[in-house]
Design an enzyme around this catalytic site. Structure first.
Site, PDB file in Angstrom:
ATOM      1  CD  GLU A  74      -9.750  -8.085  22.889  1.00  0.00           C
ATOM      2  OE1 GLU A  74      -8.755  -8.520  23.203  1.00  0.00           O
ATOM      3  OE2 GLU A  74     -10.452  -8.224  21.871  1.00  0.00           O
ATOM      4  CE  LYS A 130      -2.864 -11.692  21.401  1.00  0.00           C
ATOM      5  NZ  LYS A 130      -2.300 -11.308  20.055  1.00  0.00           N
ATOM      6  CB  VAL A 185     -11.659 -13.137  21.091  1.00  0.00           C
ATOM      7  CG1 VAL A 185     -13.180 -13.484  21.071  1.00  0.00           C
ATOM      8  CG2 VAL A 185     -11.494 -11.481  20.778  1.00  0.00           C
ATOM      9  CG  ASP A 205      -2.431 -20.220  12.291  1.00  0.00           C
ATOM     10  OD1 ASP A 205      -3.018 -20.508  13.151  1.00  0.00           O
ATOM     11  OD2 ASP A 205      -1.416 -19.312  11.968  1.00  0.00           O
ATOM     12  CB  SER A 257      -8.584 -17.562  15.620  1.00  0.00           C
ATOM     13  OG  SER A 257      -8.781 -17.171  16.855  1.00  0.00           O
ATOM     14  CB  ALA A 258      -8.202 -20.567  20.330  1.00  0.00           C
ATOM     15  CG  ASP A 259     -10.623 -15.789  18.836  1.00  0.00           C
ATOM     16  OD1 ASP A 259     -10.032 -16.023  20.019  1.00  0.00           O
ATOM     17  OD2 ASP A 259     -10.711 -14.411  18.478  1.00  0.00           O
ATOM     18  CE  LYS A 273      -7.058  -8.964  15.573  1.00  0.00           C
ATOM     19  NZ  LYS A 273      -8.186  -9.575  16.178  1.00  0.00           N
TER      20      LYS A 273
END
Length: 302
Positions: free
Chosen positions: A23, A84, A104, A136, A138-140, A157
């Site tokens: 990435e 980003k 990612v 909330d 992550s779209a990952d 994380k």
């Protein structure tokens, strides 16, 4: 979407030689200049040292690029105003001719589209703390649930809700295995405090899982190979616990929400650990890149 795949990457994919996707967000947004470019070149060199081809991914002037030349890496590292980009942003970036670094989710999507099966990163995104209030996530996770790619990472994380993320990965049907461990890594830490059900001991075993995914005709989901940062290079666990608690309090006090939470917390950790969290992050990424190259090699040897 028309990909711009470098000749080196395209030739390697066509000849079934090992390729590792990387990435670009860590270059443009994760490190200060000029260290960011130094690290980018170092990671690509580490992939080559293991006999694989690096495929750093970014969007340049509306063109999704898989495999960057040195001049393009320099743009990512030094150009102001670089966006980003998650996978949802790609059509907008392409249509508007924008430039940006891939997260990612965007990296995984573009890598898979180019025929690259293995991807190395630092830590995944996941479910954020207080998810029941903020929703909330992550779209990952959603992207990896429908993309056939192997992601070598140091877990998620540690600023996130780790057990909730593991549960979400299970719900989405994303396979997770620890590499040389039965504990899920905590990004800066070797052990997040939570177990994993499966352990892989060699790159060849990871490649066998990839082959089994294809043979079973299973849904097009990812394989997460969770590779812990070595204990000798991890962030001191007591320091991590204390500074993270302070960071969460400071974030709430400052009223930071949404996409601003993660960069706020990561920056706080870097500043209040005197850079030790960044050192642990880079140690994890280096280890992940080397392991990814070995898995990619094992994958192409069948």
């Amino acid at each position: 979407m028309v990909l711009v795949v470098s000749e080196e990457v395209r030739d390697a994919v066509d000849a079934r030689r090992p390729v590792v996707a990387l990435e670009s967000t860590i270059i443009s947004h994760g490190l200060p200049r000029p260290r960011n470019l130094q690290v980018a070149l170092e990671l690509e060199a580490a992939v080559r040292a293991e006999g694989a081809v690096p495929a750093t991914i970014a969007v340049l002037d509306g063109r999704p690029c898989v495999g960057l030349e040195k001049g393009q890496l320099e743009r990512v590292a030094n150009e102001d105003g670089f966006r980003k980009l998650g996978h949802r942003d790609l059509p907008l970036a392409v249509a508007s001719g924008a430039s940006g670094a891939t997260t990612v989710s965007a990296t995984a999507l573009l890598a898979a589209s180019a025929g690259v099966r293995v991807f190395a990163t630092g830590g995944l995104g996941g479910v954020h703390r207080e998810w029941t209030l903020t929703q909330d996530e992550s779209a990952d996770l959603g992207l990896l649930a429908r993309t056939r790619i192997t992601v070598v990472c140091a877990g998620v994380k540690s600023i996130l809700d780790v057990p909730a993320t593991l549960q979400r990965l299970e719900t989405l049907g994303i396979a997770v295995a620890g590499y040389g461990t039965d504990r899920f890594p905590g990004f800066y830490l070797s052990d997040s405090g939570h177990p994993v059900d499966w352990t892989l001991e060699t790159p060849q075993q990871a490649a066998e899982v990839m082959r089994a995914q294809d043979a079973l005709g299973a849904p097009e989901s990812a394989l997460i190979v969770a590779n812990p940062v070595p204990e000798a290079e991890q962030l001191d666990p007591e320091l991590h616990t204390r500074v993270l608690a302070d960071a969460l309090h400071a974030c709430e006090k400052a009223g930071v929400t949404g996409q601003g939470v993660t960069p706020f917390l990561l920056d706080y950790l870097v500043r209040h650990t005197d850079g030790a969290s960044l050192s642990a992050n880079l140690a994890a990424v280096r280890g992940n890149v080397r392991l990814a190259a070995r898995i990619a090699t094992a994958w192409t040897e069948a």
